[in-house]
Design an enzyme around this catalytic site. Sequence first.
Site, PDB file in Angstrom:
ATOM      1  N   CYS A 282      25.835  42.218  18.807  1.00 58.42           N
ATOM      2  CA  CYS A 282      26.399  42.687  20.086  1.00 58.42           C
ATOM      3  C   CYS A 282      25.586  42.308  21.317  1.00 58.42           C
ATOM      4  O   CYS A 282      26.047  41.546  22.164  1.00 58.42           O
ATOM      5  CB  CYS A 282      26.532  44.214  20.042  1.00 58.42           C
ATOM      6  SG  CYS A 282      27.678  44.759  18.789  1.00 58.42           S
TER       7      CYS A 282
HETATM    8  N1  LIG Z   1      28.096  45.326  13.887  1.00 62.92           N
HETATM    9  C1  LIG Z   1      28.037  46.189  14.855  1.00 62.92           C
HETATM   10  O1  LIG Z   1      27.102  46.987  14.926  1.00 62.92           O
HETATM   11  C2  LIG Z   1      29.116  46.279  15.929  1.00 62.92           C
HETATM   12  C3  LIG Z   1      29.116  47.392  16.774  1.00 62.92           C
HETATM   13  C4  LIG Z   1      30.112  47.504  17.733  1.00 62.92           C
HETATM   14  C5  LIG Z   1      31.053  46.490  17.863  1.00 62.92           C
HETATM   15  N2  LIG Z   1      31.017  45.393  17.045  1.00 62.92           N
HETATM   16  C6  LIG Z   1      32.058  44.400  17.224  1.00 62.92           C
HETATM   17  O2  LIG Z   1      33.001  44.545  16.156  1.00 62.92           O
HETATM   18  C7  LIG Z   1      33.509  43.258  15.771  1.00 62.92           C
HETATM   19  C8  LIG Z   1      33.270  43.033  14.290  1.00 62.92           C
HETATM   20  O3  LIG Z   1      31.870  43.023  14.061  1.00 62.92           O
HETATM   21  P1  LIG Z   1      31.259  43.191  12.614  1.00 62.92           P
HETATM   22  O4  LIG Z   1      29.812  43.401  12.825  1.00 62.92           O
HETATM   23  O5  LIG Z   1      32.020  44.166  11.800  1.00 62.92           O
HETATM   24  O6  LIG Z   1      31.538  41.725  12.021  1.00 62.92           O
HETATM   25  P2  LIG Z   1      31.429  41.263  10.491  1.00 62.92           P
HETATM   26  O7  LIG Z   1      31.194  39.800  10.516  1.00 62.92           O
HETATM   27  O8  LIG Z   1      30.499  42.167   9.751  1.00 62.92           O
HETATM   28  O9  LIG Z   1      32.886  41.544   9.909  1.00 62.92           O
HETATM   29  C9  LIG Z   1      34.013  40.834  10.311  1.00 62.92           C
HETATM   30  C10 LIG Z   1      34.946  40.708   9.110  1.00 62.92           C
HETATM   31  O10 LIG Z   1      36.141  40.078   9.538  1.00 62.92           O
HETATM   32  C11 LIG Z   1      36.586  39.215   8.509  1.00 62.92           C
HETATM   33  N3  LIG Z   1      37.523  38.259   9.077  1.00 62.92           N
HETATM   34  C12 LIG Z   1      37.253  37.156   9.825  1.00 62.92           C
HETATM   35  N4  LIG Z   1      38.409  36.562  10.178  1.00 62.92           N
HETATM   36  C13 LIG Z   1      39.412  37.316   9.667  1.00 62.92           C
HETATM   37  C14 LIG Z   1      40.826  37.215   9.700  1.00 62.92           C
HETATM   38  N5  LIG Z   1      41.444  36.207  10.348  1.00 62.92           N
HETATM   39  N6  LIG Z   1      41.543  38.147   9.047  1.00 62.92           N
HETATM   40  C15 LIG Z   1      40.934  39.156   8.381  1.00 62.92           C
HETATM   41  N7  LIG Z   1      39.601  39.305   8.319  1.00 62.92           N
HETATM   42  C16 LIG Z   1      38.854  38.373   8.951  1.00 62.92           C
HETATM   43  C17 LIG Z   1      35.301  38.618   7.980  1.00 62.92           C
HETATM   44  O11 LIG Z   1      35.480  38.097   6.670  1.00 62.92           O
HETATM   45  C18 LIG Z   1      34.383  39.844   7.991  1.00 62.92           C
HETATM   46  O12 LIG Z   1      34.437  40.567   6.766  1.00 62.92           O
HETATM   47  C19 LIG Z   1      32.820  42.260  16.688  1.00 62.92           C
HETATM   48  O13 LIG Z   1      33.624  42.022  17.799  1.00 62.92           O
HETATM   49  C20 LIG Z   1      31.570  42.990  17.139  1.00 62.92           C
HETATM   50  O14 LIG Z   1      31.112  42.527  18.382  1.00 62.92           O
HETATM   51  C21 LIG Z   1      30.074  45.284  16.069  1.00 62.92           C
END
Ligand SMILES: NC(=O)c1ccc[n+]([C@@H]2O[C@H](COP(=O)([O-])OP(=O)(O)OC[C@H]3O[C@@H](n4cnc5c(N)ncnc54)[C@H](O)[C@@H]3O)[C@@H](O)[C@H]2O)c1
Length: 463
Positions: A282
Amino acid sequence: MDTHEKIKAKKATIGIVGLGYVGLPLARRSVACGFPTIGLDTDERKIGSIRDGRSYIKHIPDSDVQGMLDGGFEVSSDFAEAMPRCDALLICVPTPLDRMREPDLSYVEDTTRTIARWLRPGQLVILESTTYPGTTRDVMQPILESGEGLLERVSGHGRMEAEEDFLLAFSPEREDPGNPRYTIDNIPKVVGGVGPRSLEAAAALYDALTDGQAVCVSTAEAAEATKIVENIYRCVNIALVNELKVVFDAMGIDVHEVLEAADTKPFGFQKFTPGPGLGGHCIPIDPFYLSWKAREFGVPTRFIELAGEINTAMPEWVVNRTMLALNERQRAVKGSRVLVLGLAYKPDVDDVRESPALELIERLVDLGAEVDYHDPHCPRTHKMRHHDLDMESLPDEGLYCTEFGMGAYDCVLIATDHAWYDWTGVHDCVRRGKRQGVIVDTRNAVTDVMAVNLVGNAVVVKA
Ligand SMILES: NC(=O)c1ccc[n+]([C@@H]2O[C@H](COP(=O)([O-])OP(=O)(O)OC[C@H]3O[C@@H](n4cnc5c(N)ncnc54)[C@H](O)[C@@H]3O)[C@@H](O)[C@H]2O)c1
């Protein structure tokens, strides 16, 4: 029953798209709240792992995944079959920066296109991924309204319209992985819709998921901006203390001592902690979503750019401190054995995305050091967008050995202060080690140890 009523009756089927650090805990919460829940991901390994009752996220135990399955949680990568069964679809896919450090919305766009193909009347679509203001309305809505999809067959009027035929909202995730105090169960959830019907349905869902803590804002854009503001606030304040660290270091003042003292002020001050640079999905990324969008309006974002500059310069500063520390022992970086403790971007998690430890390793290797790392939560590195280190962690066993463990290194560089480490043991092992090494401490981890062990301290350089 429309979607809103189904949500209130907890009869709505919730689809979580993207089962990563954000999606999996959200799915866990949805199941715990009694909603029929389907998890969707393109990564077959994740789907297989969940079906086997195994977690792939350190702070989510296998027993939770098993509990979710017992509670009726389904997972699937068959979007055509699963999506039409969902009343609400919550999108939690990645939003990285591309090679030019510009927003890469391809995951959001791909997912939206897939949803558009199976969209049916009444469905509620919510984006949770962090992004710039305008994404939900200007990027997703036109794709969903493009008319390609099931609705043509169902409604007869050939085109789906937000608010009329389906509902569309944005609600940013505020997950702080590994934080036991604040989880999705008790963090208020900001929500904004592309119109009042969308907002009402989305707010009902988040009220149900957060025990009535949905915070409604007037538009999807306001909700998108809220998340970006939260992350910019952290990014800028971390840059500030990182800059102060360098300034005070030149003056011979310990920045950590100063910040702790300042933190005793009961109002008007919030403590941020300096470190080796920004990490995680993030804070190093999201602020640049806003600066990119601001360019379209001809408005400069100087704070964000400056914060980015200062934070990105931190690994270089740490490497310089490492050189100075080795100098104390009349050693050069080239040929020195350096052990980096902690690979993850923050303590007690297994997430290495954008971790400054990776950059530290690369820079030290470039300078000719022989670098190993240890991280109890990250047994090996894997290929990432910017790094491909192909390394394995030193085993936990024998780490504190003065002959072959930490004691065999010229420098132990503390990059992440996992609670797993025994800092007295680290200090003692380096001090008595066969290489008489030095410690470079980017996390203020060994200060307390040194305070009680003034005789025969190891050389410790704070960085
Ligand atoms: N990790 C954090 O602490 C956090 C906190 C707040 C917000 N976010 C935001 O949340 C979002 C997700 O982050 P994350 O950390 O969970 O990412 P991540 O990479 O852990 O998970 C994303 C998932 O989406 C899947 N994916 C990708 N393309 C896809 C598709 N077309 N259809 C279905 N699944 C698909 C991937 O395989 C993966 O499992 C981002 O925008 C991030 O900025 C993350």
